[in-house]
Design a protein around this motif. Structure first.
Motif, short mmCIF file in Angstrom:
data_model
loop_
_atom_site.label_atom_id
_atom_site.label_comp_id
_atom_site.label_asym_id
_atom_site.label_seq_id
_atom_site.Cartn_x
_atom_site.Cartn_y
_atom_site.Cartn_z
N ILE A 59 47.12 40.93 40.34
CA ILE A 59 47.54 41.40 39.26
C ILE A 59 48.20 40.69 37.64
O ILE A 59 48.76 39.44 37.97
CB ILE A 59 49.66 42.44 39.04
N ASP A 60 48.01 40.49 36.86
CA ASP A 60 48.32 39.85 35.27
C ASP A 60 49.67 41.35 34.86
O ASP A 60 49.56 41.88 34.15
CB ASP A 60 47.39 39.49 34.39
N LEU A 61 50.99 40.59 34.83
CA LEU A 61 52.46 41.64 35.46
C LEU A 61 52.66 42.08 33.49
O LEU A 61 53.07 42.80 33.14
CB LEU A 61 53.19 41.22 35.70
N ARG A 62 51.53 41.29 32.96
CA ARG A 62 52.22 41.59 31.17
C ARG A 62 50.53 42.81 30.55
O ARG A 62 50.76 43.14 29.74
CB ARG A 62 51.17 40.32 29.88
N ASN A 63 50.01 43.30 31.25
CA ASN A 63 49.33 43.94 31.53
C ASN A 63 49.59 45.56 32.37
O ASN A 63 49.45 45.99 33.54
CB ASN A 63 48.00 44.52 32.54
N PHE A 64 50.53 45.81 31.45
CA PHE A 64 51.68 47.25 31.57
C PHE A 64 50.85 48.35 32.60
O PHE A 64 51.67 48.71 33.19
CB PHE A 64 52.58 47.33 31.01
N GLU A 65 50.04 48.25 31.90
CA GLU A 65 49.41 49.81 32.30
C GLU A 65 48.54 50.18 33.48
O GLU A 65 48.04 50.44 34.01
CB GLU A 65 47.95 49.69 31.07
N GLU A 66 48.64 48.76 34.16
CA GLU A 66 48.38 48.70 35.93
C GLU A 66 49.47 48.67 36.39
O GLU A 66 49.48 48.35 38.16
CB GLU A 66 47.74 46.55 36.07
N TYR A 67 50.98 49.09 36.29
CA TYR A 67 51.68 49.11 37.26
C TYR A 67 51.60 50.55 38.23
O TYR A 67 52.28 49.90 39.57
CB TYR A 67 52.63 48.86 36.27
N ASP A 68 51.58 51.61 37.68
CA ASP A 68 51.11 52.58 38.37
C ASP A 68 50.04 52.71 39.30
O ASP A 68 50.74 52.81 40.39
CB ASP A 68 50.50 53.81 37.60
N LYS A 69 48.75 51.37 39.02
CA LYS A 69 48.39 51.84 40.08
C LYS A 69 49.16 50.19 41.51
O LYS A 69 48.60 50.74 43.14
CB LYS A 69 47.34 50.62 40.01
N LEU A 70 49.54 49.72 41.15
CA LEU A 70 50.45 48.46 42.00
C LEU A 70 51.23 49.20 42.96
O LEU A 70 51.50 48.84 43.94
CB LEU A 70 51.20 47.35 41.08
#
Length: 247
Positions: A59-70
């Protein structure tokens, strides 16, 4: 601790923390590690093949939209146990040193990675941390219950700043310390421990070759220190060896 999420594990301190945690007599049952590029995380992938408790999350942690998936991926593994520890380790340090060389974009990028990311990731992981705290309600405030550990730096200390310069990095870590303190108050009712840690001056890509500490020494001490944290440390700022630092 049953489970821990560590960010920025492809090299340096993050990778060192993974090794130090797995060297414990009782390693975490689930060790979630993040990296931006799985192909480049050669040593981390090797460790994951050798240790079934290591889970790699790209994950690129600057992609905040990916947090839910994480968070969803972690939840799938830990089930109803939640997440015991979030260790916000990932960070950057721009090359600009003196005030006159400070660039606007360096300030923006460093604050986003070193301050905004840890805060927003903590917010995203809060349901998992709350769950772990509830499951371990008979355990005192510690990493065995639920905790957020933010990797800060002595360079974020306002009181200890006698040299100036390094504005993007200093301000990002000072802001992270302020966030740690606020989270320790906000999350006290949920019994979630929040602490800022300084790893020491370590020989990494960020610390440079002149640093007095190697990664193994720093991370082994960090692991020892976080395992000893209790309610008296909540909302504090500590060095890798447990020594309290000035804000």
């Amino acid at each position: 601790m049953n489970s821990i999420l560590i960010t920025g594990c492809n090299r340096g301190l993050g990778l060192g923390l993974v090794k130090a945690l797995n060297a414990l007599p009782e390693p975490p049952q689930h060790l979630f590690t993040t990296c931006r590029n799985l192909e480049q995380a050669t040593e981390l992938k090797k460790l994951a093949k050798e240790h079934s408790n290591i889970h790699i999350l790209e994950i690129d942690l600057r992609n905040f939209e990916e947090y839910d998936k994480l968070v969803g991926k972690i939840s799938e593994v830990t089930k109803d146990a939640g997440l015991n520890v979030l260790f916000n380790n990932a960070g950057i340090a721009p090359k600009s040193v003196r005030f006159g060389a400070t660039r606007q974009q360096d300030l923006i990028d460093t604050l986003q990675t070193n301050t905004v990311v840890p805060v927003m990731l903590a917010k995203a992981c809060l349901p998992l941390l709350k769950r772990a705290s509830e499951v371990n309600e008979n355990v005192s405030l510690s990493v065995k219950r639920a905790a957020i550990i933010n990797m800060s730096s002595i360079l974020g200390s306002i009181q200890a700043n006698t040299d100036g310069g390094l504005l993007p990095y200093r301000t990002s870590k000072s802001a992270l310390n302020a966030a740690t303190k606020s989270m320790s108050i906000d999350l006290a009712p949920q019994k979630i421990l929040c602490v800022s840690l300084h790893p020491g001056w370590v020989r990494t890509d960020m610390g440079g070759n002149n640093a007095p500490l190697d990664v193994a020494t720093s991370t082994e001490q960090i692991v020892k220190t976080i395992c000893q944290l209790d309610e008296s440390h909540n909302g504090g700022f500590y060095q890798y060896n447990g020594e309290q630092l000035p804000w």
